[in-house]
Design a protein around this motif. Structure first.
Motif, PDB file in Angstrom:
ATOM      1  N   LEU A  58       0.831  -1.199   0.000  1.00  0.00           N
ATOM      2  CA  LEU A  58       0.000   0.000   0.000  1.00  0.00           C
ATOM      3  C   LEU A  58       0.871   1.257   0.000  1.00  0.00           C
ATOM      4  O   LEU A  58       0.492   2.281  -0.547  1.00  0.00           O
ATOM      5  N   GLU A  59       2.045   1.139   0.572  1.00  0.00           N
ATOM      6  CA  GLU A  59       2.981   2.274   0.577  1.00  0.00           C
ATOM      7  C   GLU A  59       3.410   2.629  -0.844  1.00  0.00           C
ATOM      8  O   GLU A  59       3.643   3.794  -1.150  1.00  0.00           O
ATOM      9  N   ASP A  60       3.514   1.622  -1.715  1.00  0.00           N
ATOM     10  CA  ASP A  60       3.874   1.874  -3.112  1.00  0.00           C
ATOM     11  C   ASP A  60       2.754   2.608  -3.854  1.00  0.00           C
ATOM     12  O   ASP A  60       3.006   3.307  -4.830  1.00  0.00           O
ATOM     13  N   MET A  61       1.537   2.440  -3.384  1.00  0.00           N
ATOM     14  CA  MET A  61       0.380   3.070  -4.021  1.00  0.00           C
ATOM     15  C   MET A  61       0.057   4.425  -3.398  1.00  0.00           C
ATOM     16  O   MET A  61      -0.824   5.134  -3.876  1.00  0.00           O
ATOM     17  N   GLN A  62       0.759   4.786  -2.372  1.00  0.00           N
ATOM     18  CA  GLN A  62       0.431   5.962  -1.574  1.00  0.00           C
ATOM     19  C   GLN A  62       0.360   7.256  -2.384  1.00  0.00           C
ATOM     20  O   GLN A  62      -0.566   8.045  -2.222  1.00  0.00           O
ATOM     21  N   GLU A  63       1.309   7.491  -3.268  1.00  0.00           N
ATOM     22  CA  GLU A  63       1.324   8.730  -4.053  1.00  0.00           C
ATOM     23  C   GLU A  63       0.116   8.828  -4.981  1.00  0.00           C
ATOM     24  O   GLU A  63      -0.484   9.892  -5.113  1.00  0.00           O
ATOM     25  N   GLU A  64      -0.235   7.704  -5.624  1.00  0.00           N
ATOM     26  CA  GLU A  64      -1.395   7.718  -6.514  1.00  0.00           C
ATOM     27  C   GLU A  64      -2.674   7.965  -5.720  1.00  0.00           C
ATOM     28  O   GLU A  64      -3.567   8.684  -6.167  1.00  0.00           O
ATOM     29  N   ILE A  65      -2.776   7.363  -4.550  1.00  0.00           N
ATOM     30  CA  ILE A  65      -3.967   7.544  -3.715  1.00  0.00           C
ATOM     31  C   ILE A  65      -4.090   9.000  -3.268  1.00  0.00           C
ATOM     32  O   ILE A  65      -5.164   9.595  -3.355  1.00  0.00           O
ATOM     33  N   LYS A  66      -2.985   9.579  -2.829  1.00  0.00           N
ATOM     34  CA  LYS A  66      -3.024  10.980  -2.394  1.00  0.00           C
ATOM     35  C   LYS A  66      -3.402  11.902  -3.539  1.00  0.00           C
ATOM     36  O   LYS A  66      -4.213  12.816  -3.376  1.00  0.00           O
ATOM     37  N   SER A  67      -2.823  11.666  -4.713  1.00  0.00           N
ATOM     38  CA  SER A  67      -3.161  12.519  -5.852  1.00  0.00           C
ATOM     39  C   SER A  67      -4.600  12.284  -6.307  1.00  0.00           C
ATOM     40  O   SER A  67      -5.275  13.212  -6.763  1.00  0.00           O
ATOM     41  N   GLY A  68      -5.102  11.058  -6.164  1.00  0.00           N
ATOM     42  CA  GLY A  68      -6.490  10.765  -6.512  1.00  0.00           C
ATOM     43  C   GLY A  68      -7.476  11.468  -5.598  1.00  0.00           C
ATOM     44  O   GLY A  68      -8.543  11.892  -6.030  1.00  0.00           O
ATOM     45  N   LEU A  69      -7.110  11.606  -4.324  1.00  0.00           N
ATOM     46  CA  LEU A  69      -7.981  12.300  -3.377  1.00  0.00           C
ATOM     47  C   LEU A  69      -7.985  13.806  -3.599  1.00  0.00           C
ATOM     48  O   LEU A  69      -8.939  14.488  -3.236  1.00  0.00           O
ATOM     49  N   LYS A  70      -6.923  14.326  -4.209  1.00  0.00           N
ATOM     50  CA  LYS A  70      -6.815  15.761  -4.462  1.00  0.00           C
ATOM     51  C   LYS A  70      -7.225  16.140  -5.888  1.00  0.00           C
ATOM     52  O   LYS A  70      -7.246  17.316  -6.226  1.00  0.00           O
ATOM     53  N   ASP A  71      -7.546  15.142  -6.715  1.00  0.00           N
ATOM     54  CA  ASP A  71      -7.872  15.382  -8.118  1.00  0.00           C
ATOM     55  C   ASP A  71      -9.132  16.246  -8.238  1.00  0.00           C
ATOM     56  O   ASP A  71     -10.022  16.192  -7.395  1.00  0.00           O
ATOM     57  N   LYS A  72      -9.181  17.055  -9.301  1.00  0.00           N
ATOM     58  CA  LYS A  72     -10.340  17.935  -9.486  1.00  0.00           C
ATOM     59  C   LYS A  72     -11.569  17.178  -9.982  1.00  0.00           C
ATOM     60  O   LYS A  72     -12.678  17.676  -9.867  1.00  0.00           O
ATOM     61  N   SER A  73     -11.370  15.984 -10.501  1.00  0.00           N
ATOM     62  CA  SER A  73     -12.485  15.176 -10.994  1.00  0.00           C
ATOM     63  C   SER A  73     -13.213  14.498  -9.828  1.00  0.00           C
ATOM     64  O   SER A  73     -12.618  13.731  -9.074  1.00  0.00           O
TER      65      SER A  73
END
Length: 103
Positions: A58-73
């Motif tokens: 899950l740590e490897d996915m952390q950056e994508e998850i954080k950016s997904g939560l901040k995405d404008k969509s």
């Protein structure tokens, strides 16, 4: 597209940690499909991302998850929350600790 997701899922299931390096390279491309409006593609993407946790942490996915939560969509944010809900259902103490650190 679905065929590619099925291939990645089967490789994750079969090779597990040996597929980690390749899995990390596929992760951003798979994760971007959470923006899609078609329910069938989103469901397959969520299943693929969940299966990818057999190969990567899950740590490897952390950056994508954080950016997904901040995405404008709004679709991306909603689907990221769905993924987090599915991942938190494991009740694994390490997963819970990482998720709490992200939020």
């Amino acid at each position: 597209l679905q065929c590619g997701f099925k291939i990645v899922k089967n490789l994750c299931k079969g090779l597990k940690k040996a597929f980690a390096i390749s899995c990390k390279s596929f992760l951003p491309y798979v994760y971007l499909k959470l923006k899609d409006n078609k329910a069938m593609i989103v469901d397959e993407t969520l299943a693929t991302l969940k299966t990818m946790t057999l190969s990567i942490t899950l740590e490897d996915m952390q950056e994508e998850i954080k950016s997904g939560l901040k995405d404008k969509s709004p679709q991306m944010r909603l689907n990221t929350l769905k993924l987090l809900k599915e991942l938190s259902a494991k009740k694994d103490p390490k997963t819970t600790k990482i998720l709490k650190g992200m939020l």
